[in-house]
Design a protein around this motif. Structure first.
Motif, mmCIF file in Angstrom:
data_model
loop_
_atom_site.group_PDB
_atom_site.id
_atom_site.type_symbol
_atom_site.label_atom_id
_atom_site.label_comp_id
_atom_site.label_asym_id
_atom_site.label_seq_id
_atom_site.Cartn_x
_atom_site.Cartn_y
_atom_site.Cartn_z
ATOM 1 N N GLN A 609 0.828 -1.198 0.000
ATOM 2 C CA GLN A 609 0.000 0.000 0.000
ATOM 3 C C GLN A 609 0.870 1.259 0.000
ATOM 4 N N PHE A 610 1.977 1.215 0.737
ATOM 5 C CA PHE A 610 2.910 2.342 0.837
ATOM 6 C C PHE A 610 3.390 2.761 -0.553
ATOM 7 N N ASN A 611 3.793 1.794 -1.345
ATOM 8 C CA ASN A 611 4.320 2.092 -2.677
ATOM 9 C C ASN A 611 3.209 2.470 -3.658
ATOM 10 N N LEU A 612 2.063 1.808 -3.565
ATOM 11 C CA LEU A 612 0.969 2.108 -4.490
ATOM 12 C C LEU A 612 0.417 3.515 -4.263
ATOM 13 N N ARG A 613 0.409 3.962 -3.016
ATOM 14 C CA ARG A 613 -0.092 5.316 -2.748
ATOM 15 C C ARG A 613 0.822 6.375 -3.374
ATOM 16 N N GLN A 614 2.101 6.073 -3.460
ATOM 17 C CA GLN A 614 3.005 7.003 -4.141
ATOM 18 C C GLN A 614 2.618 7.124 -5.615
ATOM 19 N N PHE A 615 2.366 5.979 -6.268
ATOM 20 C CA PHE A 615 1.938 6.011 -7.666
ATOM 21 C C PHE A 615 0.595 6.710 -7.823
ATOM 22 N N PHE A 616 -0.345 6.372 -6.970
ATOM 23 C CA PHE A 616 -1.694 6.924 -7.079
ATOM 24 C C PHE A 616 -1.673 8.445 -6.943
ATOM 25 N N GLY A 617 -0.739 8.966 -6.120
ATOM 26 C CA GLY A 617 -0.686 10.393 -5.840
ATOM 27 C C GLY A 617 -0.250 11.256 -6.998
ATOM 28 N N PHE A 618 0.396 10.680 -8.013
ATOM 29 C CA PHE A 618 0.692 11.488 -9.194
ATOM 30 C C PHE A 618 -0.167 11.084 -10.386
ATOM 31 N N ASN A 622 -6.292 15.059 -11.310
ATOM 32 C CA ASN A 622 -7.278 16.045 -10.834
ATOM 33 C C ASN A 622 -7.567 15.914 -9.340
ATOM 34 N N MET A 623 -6.866 14.990 -8.673
ATOM 35 C CA MET A 623 -6.911 14.836 -7.213
ATOM 36 C C MET A 623 -8.332 14.592 -6.701
ATOM 37 N N ASP A 624 -9.113 13.825 -7.452
ATOM 38 C CA ASP A 624 -10.470 13.499 -6.995
ATOM 39 C C ASP A 624 -10.533 12.157 -6.279
ATOM 40 N N GLY A 625 -9.371 11.511 -6.088
ATOM 41 C CA GLY A 625 -9.336 10.241 -5.375
ATOM 42 C C GLY A 625 -9.645 9.044 -6.243
ATOM 43 N N LYS A 626 -9.720 9.242 -7.574
ATOM 44 C CA LYS A 626 -10.023 8.142 -8.491
ATOM 45 C C LYS A 626 -9.151 8.259 -9.730
ATOM 46 N N LEU A 627 -8.935 7.107 -10.379
ATOM 47 C CA LEU A 627 -8.216 7.090 -11.641
ATOM 48 C C LEU A 627 -9.207 6.842 -12.767
ATOM 49 N N LEU A 656 -11.264 4.029 -11.048
ATOM 50 C CA LEU A 656 -10.737 3.165 -9.997
ATOM 51 C C LEU A 656 -10.438 3.987 -8.752
ATOM 52 N N SER A 657 -11.115 3.659 -7.648
ATOM 53 C CA SER A 657 -10.749 4.258 -6.369
ATOM 54 C C SER A 657 -9.457 3.608 -5.903
ATOM 55 N N PHE A 658 -8.830 4.173 -4.860
ATOM 56 C CA PHE A 658 -7.602 3.542 -4.382
ATOM 57 C C PHE A 658 -7.895 2.154 -3.831
#
Length: 674
Positions: A609-618, A622-627, A656-658
């Motif tokens: 989860q630690f590493n995936l959150r780094q990817f998800f954050g960039f 649009n920072m809406d919490g979804k891809l 996709l949500s986190f």
């Protein structure tokens, strides 16, 4: 009513600090000399030295950055001044008319009674949509011979002379104003500047509120400032650590003669805020490793220099100072590791180096503090160090290796990091230490042997210190853009305690910030670096650790200057993407933290989860919490288009949500037996 009106006018004029004067300037008005306590100055004699100031919104502005502009125009602003408030509409209209021709417009506030917050309120109330530079030290206003608000200065970048100073026009007087101006002095001056011609009347009387610059009346006292008791101790405390024999500074502060010789240069670097090197906005956050001079120290130092840098009586503390450029500041380390020697040429640009050194320890240890001592501080720009349980194959190291188990980032003047109380970083036995070395040439060929010193806990600390990065590998900086922003975030899945922040960019980095966005949507800026300086890679240690709740995001934003005005820019005509080398760019916001409630009996860290959150954050642009589909690339985009991700989108919202993304990756790893 007539008497009441007269009383109000009188009160207003008293606030402005002057008597009623309804005489209007004429075209035949003679040049008027400007007086200070020290000298008589006319606009033709006045050369405008470079300076850097923050505006009321915390953005940095340097005068000489606009050396290719036809002119720079500055109006002296002061809160509560009716002349400024009434002149603003005329000044704004001229700004709107000429800014497309490259003319730069500012306001400047040097009032001691006005702070940034109050200036911001004044700007909002009177619609000042223009940068208002805050001259906290009043040094810039003093050098410009400012006396009243509402005066405008037209500066020529061709020779940095003042082409015109005076009112915008002849519409306003004290308590009276015309419906329309008869004479448009500022427009005429700007037209002359564009045409490369002299202004017919370069100096005119300007009406406005008196700007109180008390130090201008104390010039004789400035000559009595004690070098021995005031100046030398100030320099020893704030500057001599770098400016010593063997230090990063280009010259050593070995005594008065050296300081006097470099005094004009000291004045310049203080006015432009290049020295002492500390980039944080003093109005945002507090840091226990902050460097830099206070407002009063800057005033004292510059006034002493402008008084001729008198030696005076008393001993010279700098002459007796012992160089400590290679001393371990925290005492003898428990373990010293020496990086491989590297030959640095006399000139040229050197690619980042990624040397490694074996870990000789046969036991696991917990590190409580770290120091880096370069073999030659004049060439080591910065060094990042980490450890690994594995050994890097020869020639296969890269810049990310140091972050596997990160220990320290060194910059000159900040060679040590004592970890927060009751925290530590575990270094396993064996493996290797990894370095990222950035060398800059000094005009002399040399060999560097950087050393790493580690200090150990006697027993395992209560908290494990962790490092993470808000990073964006997808940055895309357009060619010839001067204020392009990129961002990324890291979302905490547990309560966390933040300790240290480290923004990083390359030659095009312009400004940078960290902000915490709380689960309720509220955002708080915790670090602002208005003028990012690639030459000084600072870490910022929070004076008080910041507790953030689960679900909060640490957002890192950086603005980039990819224009030709950025003298460090290797190629303003190219779109710039992510890369390790300085000619490429990064959005890289490192931070130290701990999981607040983590313990040996309550392990919280989830590496996946630690590493995936780094990817998800960039990836979540649009920072809406979804891809969404337009935020996916590579294999993920292909999987979406093929329909394979539909079963992952459990809530069928076409994104996709986190939680969905994490579940997919976890299942994938389990299927692979990892």
């Amino acid at each position: 009513m007539k008497h009441l009106s007269s009383l109000l006018v009188a009160l207003c004029l008293t606030a402005c600090g002057t008597e009623v004067d309804t005489n209007q300037s004429t075209e035949s008005e003679a040049k008027i000399s400007l007086h200070t306590a020290a000298s008589e100055v006319t606009s033709e004699d006045l050369y405008v030295d470079n300076f850097q100031l923050l505006d009321h919104e915390g953005r940095a502005h340097e005068l000489y950055y606009y050396d290719d502009a036809p002119a720079i125009v500055i109006m002296i602003q002061g809160n509560g001044c009716p002349i400024v408030r009434n002149a603003w509409s005329d000044y704004r209209d001229i700004r709107d008319e000429y800014q497309d021709q490259g003319i730069q417009f500012y306001m400047l506030n040097a009032n001691k009674q006005d702070n940034r917050e109050r200036i911001g309120l004044e700007a909002a109330n009177y619609s000042y949509d223009i940068p208002i530079l805050k001259d906290d030290t009043q040094l810039i206003a003093e050098s410009l011979n400012v006396t009243r608000t509402a005066e405008v200065l037209v500066i020529s970048p061709s020779d940095w002379s003042i082409l015109y100073r005076g009112p915008v026009n002849d519409r306003l007087s004290y308590g009276q104003q015309r419906k329309e101006a008869k004479n448009h002095y500022l427009k005429e001056a700007i037209d002359a500047a564009i045409a490369g011609e002299a202004v017919e009347v370069p100096v005119r009387k300007s009406k406005g509120c008196i700007v109180n610059l008390p130090e201008t009346k104390k010039r004789p006292e400035h000559a009595k400032i004690s070098y021995s008791e005031t100046i030398a101790p100030m320099l020893e405390k704030n500057c001599a650590e770098c400016h010593q024999d063997g230090g990063i500074g280009p010259w050593a502060m070995t005594g008065y003669d050296m300081v006097e010789g470099f005094a004009p240069m000291i004045r310049e670097v203080v006015r432009t805020q290049r020295m002492p090197p500390w980039s944080a906005d003093p109005h945002v956050g507090k840091f226990n490793n902050g460097r830099g001079l206070s407002i009063e120290e800057k005033r004292t130092l510059v006034h002493w220099i402008e008084a001729g840098a008198p030696r005076g009586d008393g001993p010279d503390p700098l002459a007796d100072r012992v160089s400590d450029a290679t001393v371990w500041p925290l005492g003898e380390p428990d373990l010293i590791i020496e990086a491989p020697a590297f030959d640095v040429p006399a000139s040229g640009i050197i690619d980042y180096q990624f040397p490694t050194a074996p870990n000789p320890l046969d036991r696991d240890v917990w590190v409580k503090a770290v120091t880096v001592v370069p073999g030659d501080k004049t060439v080591v720009h910065h060094a990042l160090v980490g450890s690994s349980e594995t050994v890097t194959p020869a020639g296969q190291g890269d810049g990310d290796d140091v972050f596997e188990n990160y220990l320290i980032g060194f910059v000159p003047g900040a060679e040590s990091y004592v970890y927060p109380e009751n925290t530590g970083v575990e270094v396993k036995a064996g493996g290797e230490f990894r370095f990222q070395m950035h060398y800059t040439t000094s005009g002399k060929a040399t060999t560097d042997k950087t050393k790493l010193g580690l200090y150990f806990h006697d027993k395992e600390p209560e908290h494990r210190l962790r490092q993470q990065v808000a990073i964006n590998f997808r940055i895309n900086i357009p060619a010839n853009s001067d204020n392009h922003q990129e961002q990324a975030y890291f979302e905490f899945d547990h309560d966390a305690t933040l300790y240290m922040l480290f923004p990083h960019a390359h030659y095009r980095g312009k400004s940078s910030e960290f902000a915490v966005q709380y689960p309720d949507g509220k955002e708080e800026t915790i670090l602002s670096v208005p003028k990012y300086d690639f030459n000084w890679q600072h870490s910022y240690n929070l004076e008080k650790p910041l507790d953030v709740p689960a679900g909060a995001r640490l957002i890192h934003r950086t603005r980039y200057d990819n224009s030709k005005r950025n003298l460090a820019n290797p190629d303003p005509d190219s779109n710039i993407r992510w890369g390790l080398q300085s000619a490429e760019e990064m959005l890289y916001g490192s931070f130290f933290f701990r999981w607040t409630d983590e313990s040996k009996t309550n392990p919280l860290h989830d590496p996946l989860q630690f590493n995936l959150r780094q990817f998800f954050g960039f990836a979540d642009r649009n920072m809406d919490g979804k891809l969404s589909r337009d935020e996916l690339s590579g294999n993920l985009a292909q999987a979406w288009d093929s329909g394979r991700l539909k079963q992952v989108d459990r809530d069928n919202d076409n994104a996709l949500s986190f939680a969905e993304f994490y579940a997919m990756q976890k299942a994938r790893r389990q299927a692979q037996g990892r």
